[in-house]
Design an enzyme around this catalytic site. Sequence first.
Site, short mmCIF file in Angstrom:
data_model
loop_
_atom_site.label_atom_id
_atom_site.label_comp_id
_atom_site.label_asym_id
_atom_site.label_seq_id
_atom_site.Cartn_x
_atom_site.Cartn_y
_atom_site.Cartn_z
N HIS A 1 41.34 43.38 38.43
CA HIS A 1 40.09 42.83 38.47
C HIS A 1 39.72 42.00 37.35
O HIS A 1 38.84 41.98 36.53
CB HIS A 1 39.29 44.02 38.42
CG HIS A 1 39.09 44.91 39.66
ND1 HIS A 1 39.30 44.50 40.77
CD2 HIS A 1 38.83 46.36 39.65
CE1 HIS A 1 39.02 45.40 41.69
NE2 HIS A 1 38.87 46.61 41.02
N HIS B 1 31.27 44.69 42.93
CA HIS B 1 32.12 46.10 42.81
C HIS B 1 30.92 47.00 42.89
O HIS B 1 31.16 47.95 42.31
CB HIS B 1 33.04 46.28 41.61
CG HIS B 1 34.06 47.12 42.03
ND1 HIS B 1 34.06 48.25 42.24
CD2 HIS B 1 35.49 46.90 41.94
CE1 HIS B 1 35.27 49.21 42.28
NE2 HIS B 1 36.27 48.18 42.01
N GLU C 1 34.32 45.70 48.81
CA GLU C 1 34.61 44.67 47.93
C GLU C 1 35.08 43.61 48.88
O GLU C 1 36.14 43.29 49.49
CB GLU C 1 35.45 44.79 47.17
CG GLU C 1 34.93 45.96 45.96
CD GLU C 1 36.23 46.68 45.31
OE1 GLU C 1 36.97 46.09 44.61
OE2 GLU C 1 36.43 47.88 46.04
C1 BGC Z 1 40.56 49.43 43.44
C2 BGC Z 1 40.83 50.73 42.95
C3 BGC Z 1 40.44 51.05 41.77
C4 BGC Z 1 38.97 50.46 41.55
C5 BGC Z 1 38.18 50.68 40.38
C6 BGC Z 1 39.20 49.31 43.51
O1 BGC Z 1 38.71 47.98 43.77
O2 BGC Z 1 41.38 49.33 44.59
O3 BGC Z 1 42.26 51.05 43.01
O4 BGC Z 1 40.64 52.01 41.01
O5 BGC Z 1 38.61 49.29 42.11
O6 BGC Z 1 39.05 49.81 39.32
#
Ligand code: BGC
Length: 386
Positions: free
Chosen positions: A144, A217, A351
């Site tokens: 991310h 998110h 997402e």
């Molecule tokens: C990911 C997860 C992660 C979460 C929070 C999601 O997009 O795929 O693995 O724990 O985001 O970071």
Amino acid sequence: MKLTKNFFFATVIVSLIMTACNNSSEEKKDTPVTETTSKTGITRSDFGNVDNKPVYLYTLTNAKGDQVKITNYGGIVTSWVSPDKKGNRTSIVLGFDSLRNYLAGHPYFGALVGRYGNRIAKGKFKIGDNTYTLATNNGANHLHGGIKGFDKQVWDATVANDAVPELSLSYTSKDMEEGYPGNLKVNVTYTLTDDDGLQIEYNAETDKPTVLNLTNHSYFNLTGDPSNSILDHEMMINANYYTPVDTGLITTGELKAVKGTPFDFNTPEKIGSRIAQVGGNPGGYDHNFVLNRTDSSLQLAVTVTDSVSGRKLQVFTTQPGVQFYTGNFLDGSIKGSDGKPFNKNCAFCLETQHFPDSPNQPKFPTTLLKPGEKYHSVTMYKLSVE
Ligand code: BGC
């Protein structure tokens, strides 16, 4: 494996087209949020201060009285209040009402994610002959956008109140920020429509070849109360394939058919009905689905319904994939502003995105952005009550 070959083209035509991590930052004050009126439009209240920049909380209100609150810290959607079938108004997203909670660290609640949504294996990728090394913040991998991604930046905001409330957020990511090449200008516009659609439009340009995968998110719980699990919500995902992952949650490069697996949501299924078969640690859905599409127009990707509240969420997107995450890593250690813990499976994320680790997977649709090209994508989260 051709992306288009075996895909069943989505039959649904969208009629409403288109219309504590490294915070060198400190919260200087924790201003209580000023109550806004239910008048249609957009209002602003002080939310604090990060990196010596003022942070605001914007309240977007539509003609029906739906209210979405968004801060220019991380572009975070902090709440989305809408009525259930009995007219009770509660927020259907996880969030906090104080900046302090966001600065204390959280798993991207409601945030704008960039430069790259999801994981890049070992934090490395190549463009031509150049190898780039990114910040690693998820074991050996990059997740991310890295240590201080777009979710932890203060964005410049402009508002428009014309037909419907619109909040436009801009951020310039400097060349080599978190290891990514190119000065990147990003603009994200949130629009709240009168029929309870939260549209997010992403635009970006770079001055050097780079990779980009922007998303939001938000964590949803359609009951409006995160003490309820989301395992009884019913879900449809318009996808015949998904991208399997290894034990480190890195995509293997394969596109696997969902048919006959717990990943088949082509007909509505309860989220929890087959979740135990998904496996993994801590277990649950945390996978990218390959959306059925033959072009990049705005199309229906996902529908989620909760029969108790009567709420329905539809997700329309121009993106090729959607990461379906069932809040597997939530363990109750983070609590909402009302003191209630956010437990495992108390929310789901959808997402919309390009596939994880695409820069290292030549068979996945490209995430390369070159100078002179315009990055553009649109996602609409549309709420209704049945
Ligand atoms: C990911 C997860 C992660 C979460 C929070 C999601 O997009 O795929 O693995 O724990 O985001 O970071």
